[in-house]
Design an enzyme around this catalytic site. Structure first.
Site, PDB file in Angstrom:
ATOM      1  N   LYS A 108       0.843  -1.199   0.000  1.00 16.62           N
ATOM      2  CA  LYS A 108       0.000   0.000   0.000  1.00 16.62           C
ATOM      3  C   LYS A 108       0.883   1.255   0.000  1.00 16.62           C
ATOM      4  CE  LYS A 108      -3.508   2.309   2.796  1.00 16.62           C
ATOM      5  NZ  LYS A 108      -4.436   2.232   3.914  1.00 16.62           N
TER       6      LYS A 108
ATOM      7  N   GLU B 232      10.529  -4.683   4.573  1.00 15.98           N
ATOM      8  CA  GLU B 232      10.622  -6.075   4.140  1.00 15.98           C
ATOM      9  C   GLU B 232      10.317  -6.195   2.640  1.00 15.98           C
ATOM     10  OE1 GLU B 232       8.979  -4.928   6.734  1.00 15.98           O
ATOM     11  OE2 GLU B 232       8.938  -6.346   8.416  1.00 15.98           O
TER      12      GLU B 232
ATOM     13  N   GLY C   3      -4.811  -1.985   5.008  1.00 13.41           N
ATOM     14  CA  GLY C   3      -4.056  -3.143   4.517  1.00 13.41           C
ATOM     15  C   GLY C   3      -4.736  -4.466   4.813  1.00 13.41           C
ATOM     16  N   ARG C   4      -5.234  -4.610   6.037  1.00 13.92           N
ATOM     17  CA  ARG C   4      -5.840  -5.900   6.420  1.00 13.92           C
ATOM     18  C   ARG C   4      -7.253  -6.058   5.889  1.00 13.92           C
ATOM     19  NH1 ARG C   4      -4.578  -2.531  10.408  1.00 13.92           N
ATOM     20  NH2 ARG C   4      -6.183  -1.652  11.763  1.00 13.92           N
TER      21      ARG C   4
ATOM     22  N   GLU D  68      -4.711  -6.751  14.758  1.00 13.50           N
ATOM     23  CA  GLU D  68      -4.164  -5.444  14.367  1.00 13.50           C
ATOM     24  C   GLU D  68      -5.290  -4.402  14.426  1.00 13.50           C
ATOM     25  OE1 GLU D  68      -2.419  -4.307  10.363  1.00 13.50           O
ATOM     26  OE2 GLU D  68      -0.559  -4.635  11.441  1.00 13.50           O
TER      27      GLU D  68
ATOM     28  N   HIS E 159      -5.552 -33.479  17.484  1.00 11.42           N
ATOM     29  CA  HIS E 159      -4.468 -34.340  17.975  1.00 11.42           C
ATOM     30  C   HIS E 159      -3.314 -33.514  18.508  1.00 11.42           C
ATOM     31  CE1 HIS E 159      -6.534 -37.852  16.402  1.00 11.42           C
ATOM     32  NE2 HIS E 159      -6.960 -37.005  15.484  1.00 11.42           N
TER      33      HIS E 159
ATOM     34  N   LYS F 129       9.347  -0.672  14.163  1.00  8.79           N
ATOM     35  CA  LYS F 129       9.847  -0.360  12.814  1.00  8.79           C
ATOM     36  C   LYS F 129      10.919   0.721  12.876  1.00  8.79           C
ATOM     37  CE  LYS F 129       5.664  -0.993  10.003  1.00  8.79           C
ATOM     38  NZ  LYS F 129       4.689  -0.321   9.150  1.00  8.79           N
TER      39      LYS F 129
END
Ligand code: F6P
Length: 547
Positions: free
Chosen positions: A210, A216, A272-273, A358, A389, A509
């Site tokens: 965005k 990253e 973003g999410r 978030e 399990h 950050k």
């Protein structure tokens, strides 16, 4: 709007719920079901192809009434209307919140600052469709004239989790002649392994960000550029044929060297999410094709309309959000387990972690006051039956209350012998066992030795929701994601927080930006952190120089 509301714990419905909780605390789901033989049929709701059974929650008719009153007293109706009207409800960033516009039909009107945004949404969609058709049909050629066979999405957070989740969820519908990879982590292993067996001449990178500033993603995109140019003889002309961008930041895209003609835009009113159905979903469209992508949007829209118009008592996102508030704030549950009994949804819990935590992992109200109640629970999960399990032991017999959302489908996409009936038997069995358990008398009656009885007792009274749909189609995936988006919205309205900013990610950050040169500098840096951080940095520098 929020300033006219009473603080949450002073709202009459909240106070009434606190009193009511004491009454209901001691009641077992066994009793609640025994008192109302039709409970399992009554406490259900249905919308956009999803059937919800919420009867196995520790609630009475009174609880539900009070929770719905709480929603009203929290101004939920007004907040829903404000979101759909394009009001700037993301107050800390002064932005509208309009992921619902991403799936609005062509003729709709949604105004932001007096401008209808729906035509722009459809213009980007049309551009995505034209591009996807060219790549899927083999008309888009790489630098050396070969067709694209591999698509690598580079992005992180919302620019990765949605695309990965949707790719996995809709793999059944995807073009198997194309290989998809997703690179997110700045750990170089992620990129190296993703391209390990790929031919650069046949590889297309989608740089999804965005902001187009995320450390990253930019680091991975630079490495991808280097890998591609090395593989194709070094001509920078190759970039235009092998890189496209998805972003809101044309300037940065162009500075990276990607032609903005190959950029797919979106807007600051898409978080973003909340962006997997924007151009961030380009990899999804390449995988499943424009028709299925549009079907997914239709599923989102169907749930949006349900959320906007259905009365709270029948409104799936509102009901699930209110139940989560009840479990979280009144019964003390700290987490929610999301357990899809559908292997294609294996990344759904990971996707939901960002969406929920978030968004509502906040400690102050819209007015900036510290909250005196819990906000977002921790969301986590794994597909069934695998989880059974592993961690289900704790859900059944541990000391914590862990409400579960079970998700299941009537039809398997890949039917195989008895598998699907066995799978569904397990999901129904788990919800039943959690709710009703097994009493000491029942354990004893099976001939269990007295000393062993306590170990084999299941208390039960563990709440769960079960969501059942026909089959996992693109429409249903859209409806399911929109369901959780609106759950998060409703929770945020009750807790009086802003689910649309994420200032909590900033400090780490900024510190990382400061530390990078301290790790890379040749000379010893003048470290000004705390003694632990300083020591770790020195130790790392020493270890890396003595390889
Ligand atoms: O660090 C958090 C975050 O800002 C998320 O909200 C977002 O989804 C992610 O980083 C990636 O951001 P971008 O798409 O701008 O690269």
């Amino acid at each position: 709007m929020s300033s006219t509301l009473k603080p949450l714990t002073r709202r009459p419905a909240w106070k009434a719920l606190a009193v009511h909780q004491k009454k209901i605390k001691g009641r077992h789901l066994r009793e609640l079901f025994a008192a109302d033989p039709k409970r399992g049929e009554r406490l259900t709701a249905e919308a956009a192809g999803l059937f919800l059974d919420y009867s196995k929650n520790r609630v009475s008719a009174e609880t539900l009434k009070l929770l719905q009153r709480l929603a009203t007293e929290s101004g939920l109706r007004q907040r829903i209307d404000a979101m759909f009207a394009g009001d700037k409800i993301n107050i800390t960033e002064n932005r509208a919140v309009l992921h619902v516009a991403l799936r609005a039909p062509k003729g709709a009107t949604i105004l932001v600052d007096g401008k209808n945004v729906v035509p722009e949404v459809h213009a980007v969609l049309d551009k995505m469709v034209a591009f996807a058709d060219r790549v899927r049909s083999g008309r888009w050629l790489g630098h050396t004239g070969k067709r694209i066979r591999n698509v690598v999405n580079i992005g992180i957070g919302g620019s990765d989790l949605g695309p990965v989740m949707a790719y996995e969820a809709l793999k059944f519908y995807s073009d198997r002649n194309l290989t998809f990879r997703f690179v997110s982590n700045v750990d170089g292993a992620d990129f190296v392994e993703a391209v390990h067996d790929l031919n650069p001449a046949e590889t297309l990178f989608i740089v999804s960000s965005k902001t187009f500033t995320t450390q990253e993603t930019m680091t991975n995109a630079q490495s991808a550029r280097g890998w591609l140019l090395k593989g194709l003889g070094g001509s920078t002309k190759a970039v235009a044929k092998h890189f496209v961008a998805v972003s809101t930041n044309a300037e940065k895209v162009s500075a990276f060297g990607i032609d903005t003609a190959n950029m797919f835009g979106f807007w600051d009113w898409v978080g973003g999410r909340y962006s997997m159905d924007s151009a961030i979903g380009l990899s999804t469209m390449l995988a499943v094709g424009p028709k299925s992508f549009r079907a997914m949007l239709a599923g989102f829209h169907a749930m949006d309309e349900h959320f906007r118009t259905a009365p709270f008592a029948k409104n799936l996102p509102v009901l699930m959000a209110l139940l989560s508030v009840w479990n979280n704030n009144f019964l003390g549950a700290e987490t929610v387990a999301v357990l899809p009994y559908e292997n294609y949804l294996k990344r759904f819990p990971a996707y939901l972690q960002q969406l929920t935590m978030e968004s509502n992992g906040k400690h102050v109200t819209l007015a900036g006051k510290a909250v005196d109640y819990q906000t977002s629970p921790i969301y986590w999960g794994e597909p069934g039956t695998n989880g059974q399990h592993s961690f289900y032991q704790l859900i059944h017999q541990g000391t914590r209350l862990i409400p579960c959302d079970f998700i299941a489908f009537a039809h398997a996409l890949t039917p195989l012998g008895r598998h699907h009936d066995i799978l569904l038997a397990n999901v129904f069995a788990q919800a039943e066992a959690l709710a009703f358990g097994k009493t000491p008398a029942e354990v004893k009656a099976e001939g269990t030795a007295d000393w062993l009885v306590p170990h084999r007792v299941f208390e039960g009274n563990r709440p769960s929701n079960t969501i059942l749909a026909e089959r996992l189609t693109p429409e249903i995936l859209g409806a399911l994601v929109a369901l959780y988006e609106h759950i998060v919205f409703t929770q945020g309205a009750i807790w009086d927080v802003n689910p649309f900013d994420q200032w909590g990610v900033e400090l780490g950050k900024a510190l990382a930006q400061r530390i990078v040169p301290e790790l890379e500098s040749r000379s010893s840096p003048n470290l000004k952190h705390d003694s632990s951080t300083n020591h770790l940095i020195r130790r790392y520098r020493k270890m890396k120089s003595s390889r």
